[in-house]
Scaffold this motif. Structure first.
Motif, PDB file in Angstrom:
ATOM      1  N   ARG A  41      46.932  34.488  70.592  1.00 50.77           N
ATOM      2  CA  ARG A  41      46.810  35.153  71.885  1.00 50.77           C
ATOM      3  C   ARG A  41      47.835  34.577  72.817  1.00 50.77           C
ATOM      4  NH1 ARG A  41      41.970  35.032  76.111  1.00 50.77           N
ATOM      5  NH2 ARG A  41      43.066  36.483  77.439  1.00 50.77           N
ATOM      6  N   ARG A  42      48.171  35.270  73.831  1.00 48.73           N
ATOM      7  CA  ARG A  42      49.142  34.748  74.768  1.00 48.73           C
ATOM      8  C   ARG A  42      50.463  34.434  74.075  1.00 48.73           C
ATOM      9  NH1 ARG A  42      49.203  35.454  79.745  1.00 48.73           N
ATOM     10  NH2 ARG A  42      49.244  37.362  78.566  1.00 48.73           N
ATOM     11  N   ALA A  43      50.836  35.198  73.070  1.00 49.03           N
ATOM     12  CA  ALA A  43      52.199  35.068  72.555  1.00 49.03           C
ATOM     13  C   ALA A  43      53.128  35.389  73.699  1.00 49.03           C
ATOM     14  CB  ALA A  43      52.420  36.058  71.409  1.00 49.03           C
ATOM     15  N   MET A  45      41.369  31.268  69.147  1.00 49.03           N
ATOM     16  CA  MET A  45      42.230  32.149  69.980  1.00 49.03           C
ATOM     17  C   MET A  45      43.693  31.923  69.649  1.00 49.03           C
ATOM     18  SD  MET A  45      40.470  33.564  72.797  1.00 49.03           S
ATOM     19  CE  MET A  45      38.812  33.508  73.400  1.00 49.03           C
ATOM     20  N   VAL A  85      34.386  38.163  70.726  1.00 48.55           N
ATOM     21  CA  VAL A  85      35.140  39.422  70.658  1.00 48.55           C
ATOM     22  C   VAL A  85      36.336  39.215  69.731  1.00 48.55           C
ATOM     23  CG1 VAL A  85      36.441  41.103  71.973  1.00 48.55           C
ATOM     24  CG2 VAL A  85      34.454  39.975  72.999  1.00 48.55           C
ATOM     25  N   PRO A  86      36.472  40.043  68.698  1.00 49.80           N
ATOM     26  CA  PRO A  86      37.605  39.844  67.778  1.00 49.80           C
ATOM     27  C   PRO A  86      38.919  40.235  68.457  1.00 49.80           C
ATOM     28  CG  PRO A  86      36.463  41.847  67.236  1.00 49.80           C
ATOM     29  CD  PRO A  86      35.690  41.233  68.356  1.00 49.80           C
ATOM     30  N   GLU A  87      39.952  39.452  68.137  1.00 46.06           N
ATOM     31  CA  GLU A  87      41.272  39.805  68.672  1.00 46.06           C
ATOM     32  C   GLU A  87      41.871  40.921  67.859  1.00 46.06           C
ATOM     33  OE1 GLU A  87      42.464  35.334  69.785  1.00 46.06           O
ATOM     34  OE2 GLU A  87      43.913  36.550  68.691  1.00 46.06           O
ATOM     35  N   PRO A  88      42.591  41.806  68.495  1.00 49.42           N
ATOM     36  CA  PRO A  88      43.242  42.869  67.724  1.00 49.42           C
ATOM     37  C   PRO A  88      44.328  42.281  66.813  1.00 49.42           C
ATOM     38  CG  PRO A  88      43.510  43.198  70.091  1.00 49.42           C
ATOM     39  CD  PRO A  88      42.813  41.932  69.926  1.00 49.42           C
TER      40      PRO A  88
END
Lengths: 283, 161
Positions: free
Chosen positions: B4-6, B1, B79-82
């Motif tokens: 994510r959460r940038a 992950m 689930v793939p991250e965009p």
């Protein structure tokens, strides 16, 4: 005498002039107005000309004679000179004297009457020119000042560009995060839907079985009702109905009596009012 | 992950709004509405979907093994991250903007210096009442009469009168 002096001085002055040809070149290159003194701005010209008395004689003349002859000196001199010229016939009175007197009086009258007006008019023209020039200068100063302020403001505005890019990056990050969460949610929803479908199918099947069972039980019960029982239940129903109808009848009689009483009451009151009204009218 | 959460950088919208020139107000409003819409969408979605109650389904679903199969597949699913394709472009844009703004500020400073010079000249001018025509021509060179081109009065073309 004075004229003879001038005539004698002239050749001396002419001789003092340098010969023109040889010095023509020098004239052109002789430096003028180059010292520090003459670079300073020219002091402003005086507003008014020198003081004059009686329009033609400068005040300095009177001041010049004042120490020796007092206040009346120049006037005595003037009167004496005039009488001398007239008596000795240095100035001859002829027809041109009369013409000069008329013309001069008209001129003096005109100047005295219209002089100030014309001066004011000319001054106004000049004032207008000055005012317009000054207005233009002030406008120019103001517009320059405003232009400087605008430029400074634009520079300040430009500092805001970091916000723009931060906002854009935020947007992107939010979009990505939203997308990811939506995907997670979709997965969850799909799985849940399928599981729920299974459970719902089962409960529906159970329900249908129950209903069917109940219907079957009812059918069987109805079938099991014997004819004897049917007759007995019908007789009971008729008795019940009769009892009900009696109470309904009684209620109907009551209603009839009540309505009769009400209508008669109304008619009586109308009659009484009519009698009173007629009685009033006949008075 | 990773990635994510940038962290979302806090944007001071008030200060931003102050600096927007009037002719770009519409674009700014569009950006703000977009931002607000996205924020609202993000806030409406939970961070994690609620956990599925596998025990309940195991107890109630009659089909053998179905729930177990689902559970296994569900926990294995990633689930793939965009993928982020635009941030690089934004950074490039920012660099460009920095460069162009530096140039603009340079030009602006030059303009300010020019204006300041003009202002000084005007302020230290002698008053018109004390000027001669020569002084006027010095102070405002555009009023100088061109005696070479137009040797006869009024020393300028008739259409300029």
């Amino acid at each position: 005498m004075l004229s003879r002096l001038v005539l004698r001085a002239a050749p001396a002055a002419l001789r003092a002039l340098p010969p023109p040809v040889a010095v023509g070149v020098l004239h052109a290159t002789r430096p003028l107005h180059t010292t520090q003194q003459s670079l300073a701005p020219v002091p402003p010209l005086p507003e008014k000309g020198g003081e004059v008395r009686h329009g033609v004689i400068p005040e300095e003349f009177f001041q010049f004679l004042y120490p020796k002859t007092g206040v009346t000196g120049p006037y005595m001199l003037g009167t004496g000179l005039l009488l001398y010229f007239l008596s000795k016939e240095i100035y001859v009175v002829n027809h041109e004297t009369a013409a000069a007197a008329c013309i001069l009086s008209v001129i003096v009258y005109a100047i005295k009457k219209f002089g100030p007006n014309v001066a004011a008019f000319a001054d106004k023209l000049n004032e207008e020119k000055m005012a317009s020039a000054l207005a233009m200068k002030n406008e120019a100063i103001e517009s320059l000042q405003k232009a400087i302020d605008e430029e400074k403001k634009e520079q300040w505005r430009v500092e805001g560009r970091t916000y723009l890019f931060d906002a854009k990056r935020n947007n992107i990050a939010m979009l990505l995060e939203t997308n990811y969460r939506e995907r997670l949610l979709m997965v969850y929803n799909e799985v849940k839907k399928r599981l729920d479908y299974q459970v719902a199918m089962q409960t529906l099947k159970r329900q249908k079985e129950q209903e069917h069972m109940i219907q079957w039980v009812e059918k069987n019960v109805v079938q099991s009702i014997t004819p004897q029982q049917q007759k007995e239940s019908i007789a009971k129903c008729i008795l019940d109905l009769k009892a009900l109808s009696k109470s309904a009848h009684a209620a109907v009689h009551e209603i009839l009596y009540m309505s009769l009483a009400f209508i008669s009451g109304i008619l009586l009151s109308v009659l009484v009012f009519a009698i009173i009204f007629l009685f009033r009218k006949s008075e | 992950m990773a990635g994510r959460r940038a962290a979302l950088k806090a944007v001071d919208w008030a200060a931003f709004a102050e600096r927007v020139p009037p002719n770009q107000r519409a674009m700014f409003n569009a950006l703000k509405t977009r931002n607000d819409a996205l924020t609202a969408r993000l806030a409406a979605l939970p961070e994690k979907p609620p956990a599925i109650d596998w025990a309940f389904y195991k107890a109630h679903v009659a089909k053998a093994g179905m729930v177990d199969e689902f559970q296994k597949k569900f926990s294995d699913l990633k689930v793939p991250e965009p993928v982020d394709t635009q941030t690089a472009k934004i950074d490039a844009q920012e660099k460009e903007a920095a460069k162009s703004t530096a140039e603009y500020i340079q030009a602006s400073k030059a303009r300010i210096a020019h204006y300041e010079r003009e202002l000084q000249k005007l302020k230290t001018m002698i008053p018109f009442e004390q000027m001669t025509f020569e002084d006027l021509s010095e102070a405002f060179p555009e009023t100088k009469l061109n005696k070479e081109k137009y040797p006869y009065w009024p020393h300028k073309s008739i259409s300029d009168l």
